[in-house]
Design a protein around this motif. Structure first.
Motif, mmCIF file in Angstrom:
data_model
loop_
_atom_site.group_PDB
_atom_site.id
_atom_site.type_symbol
_atom_site.label_atom_id
_atom_site.label_comp_id
_atom_site.label_asym_id
_atom_site.label_seq_id
_atom_site.Cartn_x
_atom_site.Cartn_y
_atom_site.Cartn_z
ATOM 1 N N GLN A 188 0.843 -1.204 0.000
ATOM 2 C CA GLN A 188 0.000 0.000 0.000
ATOM 3 C C GLN A 188 0.879 1.255 0.000
ATOM 4 O O GLN A 188 0.689 2.176 -0.789
ATOM 5 C CB GLN A 188 -0.910 -0.009 1.240
ATOM 6 C CG GLN A 188 -1.788 1.214 1.384
ATOM 7 C CD GLN A 188 -3.065 1.149 0.564
ATOM 8 O OE1 GLN A 188 -3.325 0.156 -0.105
ATOM 9 N NE2 GLN A 188 -3.853 2.200 0.610
ATOM 10 N N SER A 225 -5.576 -1.211 -2.011
ATOM 11 C CA SER A 225 -6.128 -0.238 -2.958
ATOM 12 C C SER A 225 -5.637 -0.510 -4.383
ATOM 13 O O SER A 225 -5.897 0.289 -5.281
ATOM 14 C CB SER A 225 -5.727 1.186 -2.553
ATOM 15 O OG SER A 225 -4.343 1.354 -2.774
ATOM 16 N N ARG A 227 -3.776 2.433 -5.976
ATOM 17 C CA ARG A 227 -4.443 3.712 -6.270
ATOM 18 C C ARG A 227 -4.280 4.729 -5.153
ATOM 19 O O ARG A 227 -4.677 5.882 -5.269
ATOM 20 C CB ARG A 227 -5.931 3.466 -6.526
ATOM 21 C CG ARG A 227 -6.166 2.922 -7.895
ATOM 22 C CD ARG A 227 -7.558 2.366 -8.036
ATOM 23 N NE ARG A 227 -7.735 1.922 -9.395
ATOM 24 C CZ ARG A 227 -7.144 0.868 -9.923
ATOM 25 N NH1 ARG A 227 -6.345 0.132 -9.186
ATOM 26 N NH2 ARG A 227 -7.348 0.536 -11.168
ATOM 27 N N ASP A 228 -3.763 4.284 -4.059
ATOM 28 C CA ASP A 228 -3.588 5.159 -2.907
ATOM 29 C C ASP A 228 -2.339 4.674 -2.190
ATOM 30 O O ASP A 228 -2.081 3.476 -2.130
ATOM 31 C CB ASP A 228 -4.812 5.027 -1.992
ATOM 32 C CG ASP A 228 -4.751 5.976 -0.823
ATOM 33 O OD1 ASP A 228 -5.418 7.022 -0.888
ATOM 34 O OD2 ASP A 228 -4.053 5.680 0.156
ATOM 35 N N HIS A 231 -5.223 6.006 4.159
ATOM 36 C CA HIS A 231 -6.558 6.257 3.619
ATOM 37 C C HIS A 231 -6.757 5.210 2.528
ATOM 38 O O HIS A 231 -5.890 5.006 1.700
ATOM 39 C CB HIS A 231 -6.679 7.630 2.951
ATOM 40 C CG HIS A 231 -6.045 8.735 3.725
ATOM 41 N ND1 HIS A 231 -5.326 9.723 3.121
ATOM 42 C CD2 HIS A 231 -6.021 8.989 5.035
ATOM 43 C CE1 HIS A 231 -4.892 10.564 4.035
ATOM 44 N NE2 HIS A 231 -5.300 10.134 5.208
ATOM 45 N N GLY A 232 -7.868 4.583 2.533
ATOM 46 C CA GLY A 232 -8.101 3.590 1.485
ATOM 47 C C GLY A 232 -7.537 2.236 1.851
ATOM 48 O O GLY A 232 -7.690 1.278 1.106
ATOM 49 N N GLY A 248 -11.836 0.996 4.922
ATOM 50 C CA GLY A 248 -10.728 1.911 4.625
ATOM 51 C C GLY A 248 -10.944 3.224 5.367
ATOM 52 O O GLY A 248 -12.066 3.726 5.462
ATOM 53 N N ASP A 263 -12.501 1.094 -10.441
ATOM 54 C CA ASP A 263 -12.712 1.253 -8.983
ATOM 55 C C ASP A 263 -12.714 2.703 -8.501
ATOM 56 O O ASP A 263 -12.446 2.955 -7.339
ATOM 57 C CB ASP A 263 -11.648 0.485 -8.170
ATOM 58 C CG ASP A 263 -11.688 -1.006 -8.475
ATOM 59 O OD1 ASP A 263 -12.772 -1.501 -8.808
ATOM 60 O OD2 ASP A 263 -10.631 -1.651 -8.374
#
Ligand SMILES: Cc1ncc(C[n+]2csc(CCOP(=O)(O)OP(=O)(O)O)c2C)c(N)n1
Ligand SMILES: [Mg+2]
Length: 328
Positions: A90, A99, A102-103, A107-108, A118, A323
């Motif tokens: 992550q 994620s 994407r992050d 967060h997420g 999340g 997503d």
């Protein structure tokens, strides 16, 4: 921590608590080093001083229960079954991350299959999500609870009070864990709130509120156990304020030179892991060999996690729009 309350817990469980806390600390230290080596595109929040809170509470949950953690609850993620590799992935922004790259932040960092929501960046908003989950359990007459965590800073925001009030009225099976680490980034608690114990606010919602020592894993565990029993028994939410001090900066970029050295020195003596380890040693439950075994297990799992994350590919550009939601 009273000797009595520790005696009620099997020795194996106590060692398990120590293991999760040590793993949390080791991953946290490794993350800081990786961040400083430029391996993380985003930031990384320090967990030091919070291990007893996240581990001592999440360890009590059953398979079907849910958590809505905050950014200092790495221990709860691990206890709930998120692998170190996925956590490193992550932070590195790799495909293997929850994620999918994407992050690059906490967060997420959620996984519905593990019943981990999340984290919502806006701080107390995770409380409302936990309440929603808890209310769905109640509505469907399922024997499940939700646990959510928030900071002293979050406790000064409106969303916190809305969630506490509605949870109280609905008698939702949710436990609210307030991690009062005395700072919201660089703002000390006395500059945002004039009450000594934030748990007294529970009275305003008609629910029990209690303040405990957030450096004492047994106290966290026993208090959370009562709150979970209460929630499962249909008596609604509890607010647990765990007092500690964030022992490092807000995030790895922050030297935290605004924290008075004396305050830091005093709380460093109350490092939750050292305190618990000493307690176990003094009770004859932990010897040198067992500690060395735990240390090498933690080390091996951490390094395997780093390797797993590094081997995970970057996200494919073609998946950029997957997503994500937009109503434009
Ligand atoms: C609404 C909002 N304001 C500011 C931030 C930036 N921010 C992220 S964490 C944080 C500190 C929160 O303090 P606290 O709730 O006490 O949690 P702690 O970091 O101390 O564990 C801030 C200001 C944010 N994410 N959302
Ligand atoms: Mg705080």
């Amino acid at each position: 921590m009273s000797a009595d309350s520790m005696n009620k817990i099997p020795g194996e469980k106590l060692l398990e608590l120590l293991y999760w806390m040590m793993l949390t600390r080791r991953i946290d230290d490794r993350c800081e080093a990786l961040f400083k080596q430029g391996c993380f595109p985003g930031g990384i929040f320090s967990q030091e001083g919070h291990e007893a809170i996240s581990v001592g509470s999440a360890i009590l949950l059953e398979e079907g229960d849910a958590i809505a953690p905050m950014h200092r609850d790495l221990g709860a993620y691990l206890v709930r079954g998120m692998s170190p590799g996925r956590i490193f992935a992550q932070a590195m922004g790799r495909q293997g991350a929850p994620s999918g790259g994407r992050d690059v932040n906490t967060h997420g960092l959620g996984d519905i299959s593990l019943r981990i929501f999340g984290y919502v960046s806006h701080l107390p908003q995770s409380m409302g999500i936990a309440l929603g989950a808890a209310y769905s359990f109640l509505y469907r007459k399922e024997d499940r609870v939700a646990l959510t965590y928030f900071g002293d800073g979050a406790s000064s925001e409106g969303g916190c009070h809305e969630a506490l009030n509605l949870a109280a009225v609905l008698k939702a099976p949710v436990v609210f864990i307030l991690e009062n680490n005395q700072y919201a980034y660089s703002t000390p608690i006395e500059k945002q709130c004039l009450v000594e114990n934030l748990s007294i606010r529970a009275e305003g919602y008609g629910i029990p509120g209690v303040t405990i020592d957030g450096t004492d894993v047994i106290s966290v565990m026993e208090t959370t156990r009562e709150a979970i029993d209460r929630a499962r028994g249909g008596d609604g939410p509890t607010l647990i304020e765990c007092k500690n001090l964030r022992l490092k900066g807000h995030a790895a970029h922050d030297p935290a030179d605004y924290i008075p050295p004396d305050l830091l020195r005093r709380w460093k003596k109350r490092d939750p892991i050292s305190l618990f380890r000493e307690r176990l040693e003094n009770s004859g439950l932990l010897d040198k060999n067992t500690l060395a075994e735990l240390q090498s297990r933690v080390e091996a799992e951490t390094e395997a996690g780093v390797e797993w994350a590094e081997a995970s590919p970057w996200p494919e550009a073609a998946t950029l729009e997957e997503d994500v939601f937009s109503d434009a």
